[in-house]
Design a protein around this motif. Structure first.
Motif, PDB file in Angstrom:
ATOM      1  N   THR A 268       0.838  -1.207   0.000  1.00 39.03           N
ATOM      2  CA  THR A 268       0.000   0.000   0.000  1.00 39.03           C
ATOM      3  C   THR A 268       0.878   1.264   0.000  1.00 39.03           C
ATOM      4  N   ILE A 269       2.180   1.103  -0.265  1.00 37.66           N
ATOM      5  CA  ILE A 269       3.112   2.238  -0.114  1.00 37.66           C
ATOM      6  C   ILE A 269       3.074   3.159  -1.341  1.00 37.66           C
ATOM      7  N   ARG A 270       2.906   4.462  -1.054  1.00 38.25           N
ATOM      8  CA  ARG A 270       2.876   5.476  -2.111  1.00 38.25           C
ATOM      9  C   ARG A 270       3.988   6.487  -1.838  1.00 38.25           C
ATOM     10  N   PRO A 271       5.161   6.309  -2.458  1.00 47.96           N
ATOM     11  CA  PRO A 271       6.281   7.212  -2.164  1.00 47.96           C
ATOM     12  C   PRO A 271       6.231   8.499  -2.998  1.00 47.96           C
ATOM     13  N   LEU A 272       6.640   9.585  -2.353  1.00 49.99           N
ATOM     14  CA  LEU A 272       6.787  10.867  -3.040  1.00 49.99           C
ATOM     15  C   LEU A 272       8.276  11.230  -2.959  1.00 49.99           C
ATOM     16  N   ILE A 273       8.924  11.318  -4.127  1.00 56.78           N
ATOM     17  CA  ILE A 273      10.375  11.545  -4.139  1.00 56.78           C
ATOM     18  C   ILE A 273      10.671  13.026  -4.301  1.00 56.78           C
ATOM     19  N   PHE A 274      11.630  13.522  -3.531  1.00 60.01           N
ATOM     20  CA  PHE A 274      12.065  14.918  -3.614  1.00 60.01           C
ATOM     21  C   PHE A 274      13.506  14.953  -4.119  1.00 60.01           C
ATOM     22  N   ASP A 275      13.800  15.928  -4.968  1.00 63.72           N
ATOM     23  CA  ASP A 275      15.205  16.130  -5.362  1.00 63.72           C
ATOM     24  C   ASP A 275      15.371  17.531  -5.923  1.00 63.72           C
ATOM     25  N   GLY A 276      16.603  18.026  -5.846  1.00 62.83           N
ATOM     26  CA  GLY A 276      16.899  19.363  -6.342  1.00 62.83           C
ATOM     27  C   GLY A 276      17.583  19.303  -7.697  1.00 62.83           C
ATOM     28  N   HIS A 277      17.443  20.374  -8.470  1.00 64.16           N
ATOM     29  CA  HIS A 277      18.063  20.425  -9.796  1.00 64.16           C
ATOM     30  C   HIS A 277      18.469  21.857 -10.116  1.00 64.16           C
ATOM     31  N   GLU A 278      19.686  21.992 -10.615  1.00 63.74           N
ATOM     32  CA  GLU A 278      20.137  23.318 -11.056  1.00 63.74           C
ATOM     33  C   GLU A 278      19.812  23.452 -12.529  1.00 63.74           C
TER      34      GLU A 278
ATOM     35  N   GLU B  18       5.086  21.411   2.582  1.00 64.66           N
ATOM     36  CA  GLU B  18       3.929  22.040   3.258  1.00 64.66           C
ATOM     37  C   GLU B  18       2.768  22.223   2.281  1.00 64.66           C
ATOM     38  N   ARG B  19       3.089  22.648   1.056  1.00 62.38           N
ATOM     39  CA  ARG B  19       2.036  22.857   0.053  1.00 62.38           C
ATOM     40  C   ARG B  19       1.416  21.517  -0.367  1.00 62.38           C
ATOM     41  N   LEU B  20       2.273  20.486  -0.490  1.00 61.89           N
ATOM     42  CA  LEU B  20       1.780  19.203  -0.986  1.00 61.89           C
ATOM     43  C   LEU B  20       0.929  18.461   0.046  1.00 61.89           C
ATOM     44  N   VAL B  21       1.289  18.552   1.345  1.00 58.79           N
ATOM     45  CA  VAL B  21       0.445  17.866   2.344  1.00 58.79           C
ATOM     46  C   VAL B  21      -0.923  18.538   2.423  1.00 58.79           C
TER      47      VAL B  21
ATOM     48  N   TYR C 165      -2.450  17.658  -1.499  1.00 58.80           N
ATOM     49  CA  TYR C 165      -2.538  16.230  -1.843  1.00 58.80           C
ATOM     50  C   TYR C 165      -2.451  15.384  -0.561  1.00 58.80           C
ATOM     51  N   PRO C 166      -3.404  15.592   0.402  1.00 58.58           N
ATOM     52  CA  PRO C 166      -3.220  14.949   1.714  1.00 58.58           C
ATOM     53  C   PRO C 166      -3.145  13.429   1.673  1.00 58.58           C
ATOM     54  N   ARG C 167      -3.802  12.789   0.680  1.00 59.36           N
ATOM     55  CA  ARG C 167      -3.811  11.320   0.685  1.00 59.36           C
ATOM     56  C   ARG C 167      -3.072  10.702  -0.496  1.00 59.36           C
TER      57      ARG C 167
ATOM     58  N   ALA D  25       7.036  15.929   7.901  1.00 57.39           N
ATOM     59  CA  ALA D  25       6.378  14.745   7.332  1.00 57.39           C
ATOM     60  C   ALA D  25       5.665  13.981   8.448  1.00 57.39           C
ATOM     61  N   ALA D  26       6.370  13.761   9.569  1.00 62.49           N
ATOM     62  CA  ALA D  26       5.801  12.981  10.688  1.00 62.49           C
ATOM     63  C   ALA D  26       4.552  13.666  11.250  1.00 62.49           C
ATOM     64  N   GLU D  27       4.594  14.984  11.349  1.00 57.12           N
ATOM     65  CA  GLU D  27       3.441  15.713  11.901  1.00 57.12           C
ATOM     66  C   GLU D  27       2.189  15.557  11.037  1.00 57.12           C
ATOM     67  N   HIS D  28       2.395  15.252   9.762  1.00 54.38           N
ATOM     68  CA  HIS D  28       1.249  15.062   8.858  1.00 54.38           C
ATOM     69  C   HIS D  28       0.972  13.574   8.600  1.00 54.38           C
ATOM     70  N   GLY D  29       1.526  12.722   9.450  1.00 52.14           N
ATOM     71  CA  GLY D  29       1.269  11.292   9.332  1.00 52.14           C
ATOM     72  C   GLY D  29       1.990  10.615   8.186  1.00 52.14           C
ATOM     73  N   LYS D  30       3.066  11.254   7.685  1.00 52.39           N
ATOM     74  CA  LYS D  30       3.844  10.655   6.587  1.00 52.39           C
ATOM     75  C   LYS D  30       5.166  10.119   7.138  1.00 52.39           C
ATOM     76  N   HIS D  31       5.656   9.058   6.505  1.00 55.45           N
ATOM     77  CA  HIS D  31       6.970   8.530   6.876  1.00 55.45           C
ATOM     78  C   HIS D  31       8.036   9.187   6.006  1.00 55.45           C
ATOM     79  N   PHE D  32       9.304   9.040   6.413  1.00 53.84           N
ATOM     80  CA  PHE D  32      10.397   9.489   5.558  1.00 53.84           C
ATOM     81  C   PHE D  32      11.335   8.315   5.288  1.00 53.84           C
ATOM     82  N   LEU D  33      12.037   8.390   4.191  1.00 55.40           N
ATOM     83  CA  LEU D  33      13.080   7.409   3.859  1.00 55.40           C
ATOM     84  C   LEU D  33      14.169   8.185   3.131  1.00 55.40           C
TER      85      LEU D  33
END
Ligand SMILES: [Zn+2]
Length: 361
Positions: free
Chosen positions: A70-80, A145-148, A151-153, A173-181
């Motif tokens: 049931t895992i739905r990951p959201l990946i973050f990364d930076g780009h120049e 902050e904008r995404l939680v 797109y809360p679910r 992430a934890a405060e909004h019930g999301k995990h981190f990896l």
């Protein structure tokens, strides 16, 4: 322009659309200068609402399946995206660079993007510019902050490289019930030293994925990371794979080590799931930034103005999502397997140049 991959406003002016593209415009295409001016005055929230509408349609038609279980990951990364010694705007970041013993100021733009992974691909949800004087983590926190809120679910786990092992980001992430990896690479928070000590005496598990053999350690309950008040789990994977060297025509073994920190409990994701999600982070580089830059001209500055640059990037995210939805949902699997995504992109572009009625079949 984005779908046809023209790559510049002047290029668009030189290749006036004909056929059905011309019909859709309902008249002459505006000049390059007008498009740039309009982009600089646009409301970026309207474009973000369009991206959200695309997500909602995909969610409603059930084409966004979880990656594992049931895992739905959201990946973050930076780009120049671009750098210059000559041109700057009020959104430019600055750094001092030494070339031939001479120090110069280089101007550049950086963005943080969020990509939602699903079983059959990825969806680009949003992008946030890094503002002058701030780091990537600050921009990422603003984006999260904008995404939680919007797109809360849509996701339950945020994933990133070592930079995202940031207590403020993980706590939000934890405060909004999301995990981190996140990749655990340096010894900044004491976690790695502690974990390495325990790997020596804990037993490991082994499993195979493709041609790779994984030997993994998976330990929960670390409280060494003082800035983060929740217990942390550390997963280490030693990966062995055989590589055939063409010139020598012999097989050699390559070994790599990966370590991740997460607050996902073992009951929510087993060791193998953590390793798979950890490696799935590369998709934001391979299917995200690399494809956007190499296939979609994402690094081209259509107009050097901060809002216009963000507008073109948000439009690009939308164009990318619609194109990939078309490939995975509209094309017959046999046709999709026979050709590359680039082949279909070329067919879309061809429609731009041929008169109506002469379309490819
Ligand atoms: Zn600039």
């Amino acid at each position: 322009m984005l779908w046809v991959r023209i790559g510049s406003l002047n290029g668009l002016m030189q290749k006036r659309p004909i056929g059905c593209w011309g019909g859709w415009l309902g008249g002459e295409a505006p000049s390059a200068r007008s498009i740039g001016r309009v982009a600089a005055g646009m409301n970026v929230d309207d474009l973000r609402a369009l991206l959200h509408r695309h997500y909602e349609r995909r969610r409603r038609n059930k084409s966004l399946h979880p990656v594992i279980g049931t895992i739905r990951p959201l990946i973050f990364d930076g780009h120049e995206s671009t750098s210059s010694y000559l041109r700057c705007c009020k959104g430019c970041l600055q750094r001092r660079v030494t070339i031939a013993e001479k120090e110069r100021t280089q101007y550049y733009h950086r963005y943080v993007m969020a990509m939602l992974l699903h079983r059959d691909g990825s969806l680009l949800l949003d992008i946030e510019p890094q503002r002058p004087g701030e780091g990537e983590s600050t921009a990422a926190i603003r984006l999260l902050e904008r995404l939680v809120a919007r797109y809360p679910r849509a996701f339950d786990t945020v994933v990133g490289d070592n930079l995202y092992l940031n207590p403020d980001f993980c706590r939000l992430a934890a405060e909004h019930g999301k995990h981190f990896l996140a990749v655990l690479k340096d010894e900044r928070c004491g976690l790695l030293v502690d974990a390495r000590g325990l790997f020596e005496c804990e037993s490991s598990v082994r499993f195979e994925s493709g041609k790779k053999l994984h030997q993994c350690w998976d330990i929960e309950g670390f409280t060494t990371w003082e800035q983060f008040e929740y217990p942390v789990r550390v997963v280490r994977s030693i990966e062995t794979s055989a590589v055939r060297r063409r010139l020598a025509d012999e097989e050699t073994e390559t070994v790599s080590e990966w370590i991740w920190a997460t607050d996902m409990p073992k009951t929510a994701a087993g060791t193998e799931a953590i390793v798979r999600i950890g490696h799935a982070r590369w998709r934001i580089e391979n299917n995200g930034f690399n494809e956007l830059v190499n296939e979609w001209n994402a690094d081209h500055v259509y107009k050097h103005e901060p809002i216009a640059m963000l507008v073109f990037l948000l439009l690009l995210l939308l164009a990318y999502n619609v194109f990939h939805a078309f490939l995975s949902l509209n094309l017959k699997p046999q046709l999709r397997e026979r050709h590359t995504a680039r082949h279909f992109a070329k067919l879309v572009a061809a429609e731009f140049y041929i008169p109506s009625g002469d379309h490819f079949t």
